[in-house]
Design a protein around this motif. Sequence first.
Motif, short mmCIF file in Angstrom:
data_model
loop_
_atom_site.label_atom_id
_atom_site.label_comp_id
_atom_site.label_asym_id
_atom_site.label_seq_id
_atom_site.Cartn_x
_atom_site.Cartn_y
_atom_site.Cartn_z
N ALA A 64 -49.97 26.73 -17.19
CA ALA A 64 -48.68 26.78 -16.51
C ALA A 64 -47.79 25.60 -16.91
N GLY A 65 -46.70 25.44 -16.17
CA GLY A 65 -45.75 24.36 -16.45
C GLY A 65 -44.34 24.86 -16.70
N SER A 87 -53.38 26.02 -14.53
CA SER A 87 -53.61 24.67 -15.05
C SER A 87 -52.27 24.01 -15.36
N GLY A 111 -54.29 18.28 -15.34
CA GLY A 111 -54.70 17.33 -16.38
C GLY A 111 -55.17 18.03 -17.63
N PHE A 155 -57.34 19.12 -20.96
CA PHE A 155 -58.74 19.56 -21.07
C PHE A 155 -59.53 18.65 -22.01
N GLY A 156 -58.80 17.86 -22.81
CA GLY A 156 -59.47 17.06 -23.84
C GLY A 156 -59.45 17.78 -25.18
N GLY A 157 -58.26 18.26 -25.55
CA GLY A 157 -58.10 18.92 -26.85
C GLY A 157 -58.74 20.29 -26.90
N THR A 165 -47.19 28.15 -21.10
CA THR A 165 -46.55 26.83 -21.19
C THR A 165 -45.20 26.97 -21.89
N HIS A 166 -44.48 25.87 -21.92
CA HIS A 166 -43.12 25.85 -22.49
C HIS A 166 -43.15 26.23 -23.98
N ALA A 211 -44.38 23.54 -26.19
CA ALA A 211 -45.70 22.94 -25.95
C ALA A 211 -46.62 23.36 -27.09
N ALA A 212 -46.34 22.82 -28.27
CA ALA A 212 -46.99 23.30 -29.49
C ALA A 212 -48.47 22.95 -29.54
N GLN A 213 -48.82 21.79 -28.99
CA GLN A 213 -50.22 21.36 -29.05
C GLN A 213 -51.10 22.25 -28.17
N MET A 214 -50.61 22.51 -26.96
CA MET A 214 -51.39 23.35 -26.04
C MET A 214 -51.54 24.75 -26.62
N ARG A 243 -39.06 14.03 -22.65
CA ARG A 243 -39.52 12.64 -22.67
C ARG A 243 -40.18 12.27 -23.98
N LYS A 244 -40.54 13.27 -24.79
CA LYS A 244 -41.26 12.99 -26.03
C LYS A 244 -40.28 12.85 -27.20
N LYS A 292 -33.25 21.59 -27.09
CA LYS A 292 -34.21 22.55 -27.63
C LYS A 292 -33.68 23.95 -27.35
P1 NAP Z 1 -48.10 19.81 -25.58
O1 NAP Z 1 -47.55 18.74 -26.44
O2 NAP Z 1 -48.30 21.15 -26.17
O3 NAP Z 1 -49.49 19.38 -24.94
C1 NAP Z 1 -49.96 18.05 -24.95
C2 NAP Z 1 -51.24 18.03 -24.17
O4 NAP Z 1 -50.98 18.18 -22.78
C3 NAP Z 1 -52.18 19.17 -24.51
O5 NAP Z 1 -52.88 18.92 -25.70
C4 NAP Z 1 -53.03 19.20 -23.27
O6 NAP Z 1 -53.92 18.12 -23.25
C5 NAP Z 1 -52.02 18.93 -22.19
N1 NAP Z 1 -51.46 20.13 -21.60
C6 NAP Z 1 -50.30 20.76 -21.89
N2 NAP Z 1 -50.11 21.79 -21.09
C7 NAP Z 1 -51.16 21.85 -20.27
C8 NAP Z 1 -51.54 22.69 -19.21
N3 NAP Z 1 -50.76 23.70 -18.78
N4 NAP Z 1 -52.71 22.45 -18.58
C9 NAP Z 1 -53.52 21.43 -18.97
N5 NAP Z 1 -53.21 20.59 -19.97
C10 NAP Z 1 -52.04 20.79 -20.59
O7 NAP Z 1 -47.21 20.00 -24.27
P2 NAP Z 1 -45.94 19.16 -23.75
O8 NAP Z 1 -44.78 19.55 -24.59
O9 NAP Z 1 -46.36 17.71 -23.63
O10 NAP Z 1 -45.78 19.79 -22.32
C11 NAP Z 1 -46.68 19.45 -21.29
C12 NAP Z 1 -46.46 20.41 -20.15
O11 NAP Z 1 -45.10 20.35 -19.73
C13 NAP Z 1 -46.75 21.85 -20.57
O12 NAP Z 1 -47.56 22.43 -19.59
C14 NAP Z 1 -45.40 22.51 -20.64
O13 NAP Z 1 -45.41 23.84 -20.19
C15 NAP Z 1 -44.55 21.64 -19.72
N6 NAP Z 1 -43.16 21.56 -20.20
C16 NAP Z 1 -42.90 21.15 -21.47
C17 NAP Z 1 -41.60 21.10 -21.91
C18 NAP Z 1 -41.28 20.71 -23.33
O14 NAP Z 1 -40.08 20.65 -23.67
N7 NAP Z 1 -42.25 20.45 -24.18
C19 NAP Z 1 -40.55 21.47 -21.05
C20 NAP Z 1 -40.86 21.87 -19.74
C21 NAP Z 1 -42.17 21.90 -19.33
P3 NAP Z 1 -55.42 18.25 -23.79
O15 NAP Z 1 -55.32 18.29 -25.27
O16 NAP Z 1 -56.09 17.02 -23.25
O17 NAP Z 1 -55.99 19.52 -23.21
#
Ligand code: NAP
Length: 242
Positions: free
Chosen positions: A8-9, A31, A49, A51-53, A73-74, A77-80, A134-135, A192
């Motif tokens: 989720a997110g 999650s 939190g 999962f640890g990759g 996820t968003h 959120a390319a890594q997830m 924020r990234k 974006k």
């Molecule tokens: P990301 O770069 O794809 O993910 C970074 C790490 O965050 C993942 O490797 C994972 O950690 C953890 N993660 C991400 N989503 C998760 C979830 N739903 N449940 C558990 N762990 C999660 O993602 P991000 O861009 O940092 O975004 C983080 C969260 O913010 C996402 O859930 C996304 O939906 C939300 N969000 C992102 C954006 C955006 O612009 N990127 C905007 C709005 C909301 P591990 O490797 O340790 O598992």
Amino acid sequence: MSSVLLLAGTAEARALATALSQIEELKVTASLAGVTSDPPELPVPTRTGGFGGAEGLTDWLAEHRPAAVIDATHPYAAQMQRNTVIACTRALTPHLRLLRPAWPKRPGWQVVESMSDAAKALPAGAHALLTTGRKDIAPFAARTDARFALRSIEPIQGLPPHIQPMIARPPFTVDQERASFALLGITHLVTKNAGGSGTAKLDVADAMRIATIVVARPAPPPGPRAETVEQAVAWLHRVVAT
Ligand code: NAP
């Protein structure tokens, strides 16, 4: 009873959690990454939190054995997204990527491939509104010949003086966006292509003839995809006996 892991997110994830919570004989675990300190509550049991990759997610799937995973996820959120495909492939767990449609390209948009390219595209002296999260702030921090208003839900530590924080939680109305652009004297919008209903900033930038730089979406993952909550629910019914 079948179970599903919902990553989720996003607003869609919340809507999907609500829809799934109404299916009898389905156990839903949502999650959240845990990046925002006060996220809206979900109507299903939620873990928080990373999962640890991909390894950690593979282990989680082996332990909990969900019948399916839906990655809502968003779009950025390319890594997830990558980890989900890797872990679900290893664990032989069906997975679906829920990706809301991108905004159609508008006349005058400059579409770039990365945050670095977005920073390079700005002229010296620009005052840009960054709605990019924020990234990936480093390329803008390096542009000390320009100024930035960085919009985020949570405060971001360690910003240089030419990047001013703007703490605000969406949604934003056209009136709010117009007031922000005018008050700050914004010359450029960097965004974006999130898709969804948050288009007020785009409309106001168009109306005020503010140059819009759009960072393109990451490539979608391999495997099945849905664009709407309804499509995701239909996929789940096909994959899991509910
Ligand atoms: P990301 O770069 O794809 O993910 C970074 C790490 O965050 C993942 O490797 C994972 O950690 C953890 N993660 C991400 N989503 C998760 C979830 N739903 N449940 C558990 N762990 C999660 O993602 P991000 O861009 O940092 O975004 C983080 C969260 O913010 C996402 O859930 C996304 O939906 C939300 N969000 C992102 C954006 C955006 O612009 N990127 C905007 C709005 C909301 P591990 O490797 O340790 O598992």
